[in-house]
Design a protein around this motif. Structure first.
Motif, PDB file in Angstrom:
ATOM      1  N   VAL A  52       0.861  -1.184   0.000  1.00 37.64           N
ATOM      2  CA  VAL A  52       0.000   0.000   0.000  1.00 37.64           C
ATOM      3  C   VAL A  52       0.894   1.231   0.000  1.00 37.64           C
ATOM      4  CG1 VAL A  52      -1.850   1.232   1.169  1.00 37.64           C
ATOM      5  CG2 VAL A  52      -1.732  -1.268   1.305  1.00 37.64           C
ATOM      6  N   ASP A  53       0.895   1.951  -1.108  1.00 35.88           N
ATOM      7  CA  ASP A  53       1.719   3.151  -1.260  1.00 35.88           C
ATOM      8  C   ASP A  53       0.972   4.355  -0.697  1.00 35.88           C
ATOM      9  OD1 ASP A  53       3.359   5.233  -1.998  1.00 35.88           O
ATOM     10  OD2 ASP A  53       3.353   4.740  -4.143  1.00 35.88           O
ATOM     11  N   LEU A  54       1.407   4.811   0.467  1.00 35.26           N
ATOM     12  CA  LEU A  54       0.789   5.964   1.134  1.00 35.26           C
ATOM     13  C   LEU A  54       1.583   7.250   0.919  1.00 35.26           C
ATOM     14  CD1 LEU A  54      -0.058   4.258   4.551  1.00 35.26           C
ATOM     15  CD2 LEU A  54      -1.621   4.705   2.641  1.00 35.26           C
ATOM     16  N   VAL A  85       3.822   1.587   2.651  1.00 35.06           N
ATOM     17  CA  VAL A  85       4.992   2.230   2.072  1.00 35.06           C
ATOM     18  C   VAL A  85       4.885   3.740   2.224  1.00 35.06           C
ATOM     19  CG1 VAL A  85       6.177   2.666  -0.116  1.00 35.06           C
ATOM     20  CG2 VAL A  85       5.376   0.375   0.420  1.00 35.06           C
ATOM     21  N   GLY A  86       5.990   4.353   2.554  1.00 37.19           N
ATOM     22  CA  GLY A  86       6.104   5.805   2.638  1.00 37.19           C
ATOM     23  C   GLY A  86       7.170   6.267   1.672  1.00 37.19           C
ATOM     24  N   PRO A  87       7.720   7.416   1.907  1.00 40.55           N
ATOM     25  CA  PRO A  87       7.578   8.203   3.137  1.00 40.55           C
ATOM     26  C   PRO A  87       6.177   8.809   3.235  1.00 40.55           C
ATOM     27  CG  PRO A  87       8.819   9.463   1.522  1.00 40.55           C
ATOM     28  CD  PRO A  87       8.573   8.094   0.918  1.00 40.55           C
ATOM     29  N   VAL A  88       5.696   8.918   4.464  1.00 34.67           N
ATOM     30  CA  VAL A  88       4.363   9.451   4.673  1.00 34.67           C
ATOM     31  C   VAL A  88       4.432  10.896   5.154  1.00 34.67           C
ATOM     32  CG1 VAL A  88       3.307   7.208   5.117  1.00 34.67           C
ATOM     33  CG2 VAL A  88       4.218   8.524   7.023  1.00 34.67           C
ATOM     34  N   GLN A  89       3.381  11.639   4.838  1.00 32.95           N
ATOM     35  CA  GLN A  89       3.270  13.025   5.273  1.00 32.95           C
ATOM     36  C   GLN A  89       3.127  13.074   6.801  1.00 32.95           C
ATOM     37  OE1 GLN A  89       3.432  15.700   3.206  1.00 32.95           O
ATOM     38  NE2 GLN A  89       3.796  14.264   1.544  1.00 32.95           N
ATOM     39  N   VAL A  98      -0.214   8.730  17.291  1.00 32.45           N
ATOM     40  CA  VAL A  98      -1.220   9.040  18.312  1.00 32.45           C
ATOM     41  C   VAL A  98      -2.000   7.786  18.709  1.00 32.45           C
ATOM     42  CG1 VAL A  98      -3.382  10.313  18.707  1.00 32.45           C
ATOM     43  CG2 VAL A  98      -1.417  11.471  17.717  1.00 32.45           C
ATOM     44  N   THR A  99      -2.249   6.913  17.755  1.00 35.19           N
ATOM     45  CA  THR A  99      -3.022   5.699  18.028  1.00 35.19           C
ATOM     46  C   THR A  99      -2.129   4.517  18.413  1.00 35.19           C
ATOM     47  OG1 THR A  99      -3.003   5.101  15.680  1.00 35.19           O
ATOM     48  CG2 THR A  99      -4.903   6.393  16.496  1.00 35.19           C
ATOM     49  N   ASN A 100      -0.825   4.735  18.372  1.00 40.16           N
ATOM     50  CA  ASN A 100       0.143   3.694  18.731  1.00 40.16           C
ATOM     51  C   ASN A 100      -0.066   2.421  17.903  1.00 40.16           C
ATOM     52  OD1 ASN A 100       2.402   2.878  20.191  1.00 40.16           O
ATOM     53  ND2 ASN A 100       1.162   1.855  21.742  1.00 40.16           N
ATOM     54  N   THR A 101      -0.308   2.590  16.606  1.00 41.49           N
ATOM     55  CA  THR A 101      -0.580   1.447  15.733  1.00 41.49           C
ATOM     56  C   THR A 101       0.501   1.197  14.681  1.00 41.49           C
ATOM     57  OG1 THR A 101      -1.927   2.875  14.326  1.00 41.49           O
ATOM     58  CG2 THR A 101      -3.096   1.547  15.978  1.00 41.49           C
ATOM     59  N   ARG A 102       1.532   2.004  14.654  1.00 42.20           N
ATOM     60  CA  ARG A 102       2.582   1.827  13.644  1.00 42.20           C
ATOM     61  C   ARG A 102       3.157   0.407  13.672  1.00 42.20           C
ATOM     62  NH1 ARG A 102       5.719   4.667  10.123  1.00 42.20           N
ATOM     63  NH2 ARG A 102       7.816   3.864   9.812  1.00 42.20           N
ATOM     64  N   ALA A 103       3.366  -0.124  14.869  1.00 42.23           N
ATOM     65  CA  ALA A 103       3.968  -1.452  15.003  1.00 42.23           C
ATOM     66  C   ALA A 103       3.042  -2.582  14.550  1.00 42.23           C
ATOM     67  CB  ALA A 103       4.400  -1.683  16.447  1.00 42.23           C
ATOM     68  N   SER A 110       9.909   2.195   0.117  1.00 43.47           N
ATOM     69  CA  SER A 110       9.520   2.355  -1.291  1.00 43.47           C
ATOM     70  C   SER A 110       8.687   1.157  -1.717  1.00 43.47           C
ATOM     71  CB  SER A 110      10.773   2.445  -2.180  1.00 43.47           C
ATOM     72  OG  SER A 110      11.444   1.188  -2.195  1.00 43.47           O
ATOM     73  N   VAL A 111       7.987   1.307  -2.817  1.00 41.93           N
ATOM     74  CA  VAL A 111       7.202   0.188  -3.346  1.00 41.93           C
ATOM     75  C   VAL A 111       8.121  -0.974  -3.668  1.00 41.93           C
ATOM     76  CG1 VAL A 111       5.736  -0.586  -5.255  1.00 41.93           C
ATOM     77  CG2 VAL A 111       5.301   1.628  -4.172  1.00 41.93           C
ATOM     78  N   ARG A 112       9.237  -0.700  -4.287  1.00 46.26           N
ATOM     79  CA  ARG A 112      10.181  -1.760  -4.644  1.00 46.26           C
ATOM     80  C   ARG A 112      10.640  -2.537  -3.414  1.00 46.26           C
ATOM     81  NH1 ARG A 112      14.820  -0.553  -8.780  1.00 46.26           N
ATOM     82  NH2 ARG A 112      12.921  -0.436  -9.975  1.00 46.26           N
ATOM     83  N   GLN A 113      10.987  -1.791  -2.353  1.00 47.85           N
ATOM     84  CA  GLN A 113      11.401  -2.446  -1.114  1.00 47.85           C
ATOM     85  C   GLN A 113      10.240  -3.238  -0.511  1.00 47.85           C
ATOM     86  OE1 GLN A 113      12.170   0.016   2.322  1.00 47.85           O
ATOM     87  NE2 GLN A 113      13.852  -1.291   2.950  1.00 47.85           N
TER      88      GLN A 113
END
Length: 117
Positions: A52-54, A85-89, A98-103, A110-113
């Motif tokens: 998912v490219d964000l 995928v980021g980098p994200v804004q 804030v929601t502690n959901t990154r993990a 990148s999309v390739r990565q």
């Protein structure tokens, strides 16, 4: 198009069978249903990985997070991997902080990565 904003969700299948969902604009109550449908369709497609490219998302709210968390569950149940995928804004990054959901998600730069991690 709503005012100057245009929300877009595009899903495509890469040559290796990975589903790539590219999103641009804002992910909010108006656009998140399309986003959620694309993510759940990817989970049900039999692909082993969805990226998912964000990187082009300017803003995301709880509706977007809800779609991602549901998609993560659906991918896990299907034996597939969901990679964000980021980098994200900054506004998008803050949603996960804030929601502690990154993990809760796999992340790539990148999309390739994301297609190989």
């Amino acid at each position: 198009m709503i005012g100057d904003r245009e929300e877009m969700v595009v899903s495509e299948t890469a040559p290796d069978g990975t589903t790539v969902v590219r999103v641009c604009g804002d992910l909010d109550d108006d656009s998140s249903p399309d986003f959620a449908r694309a993510l759940l369709a990817a989970a049900g497609s039999g692909c082993s990985r969805t990226v998912v490219d964000l990187s082009q998302v300017q803003f995301a709210d709880s509706a977007a997070l809800h779609a991602l968390l549901n998609a993560q569950q659906a991918h896990t149940a299907a034996g597939a991997v969901l990679v964000l995928v980021g980098p994200v804004q900054t506004a998008v990054r803050r949603l996960f902080e804030v929601t502690n959901t990154r993990a809760a998600f796999y992340w790539a730069d990148s999309v390739r990565q994301g297609m190989t991690c």
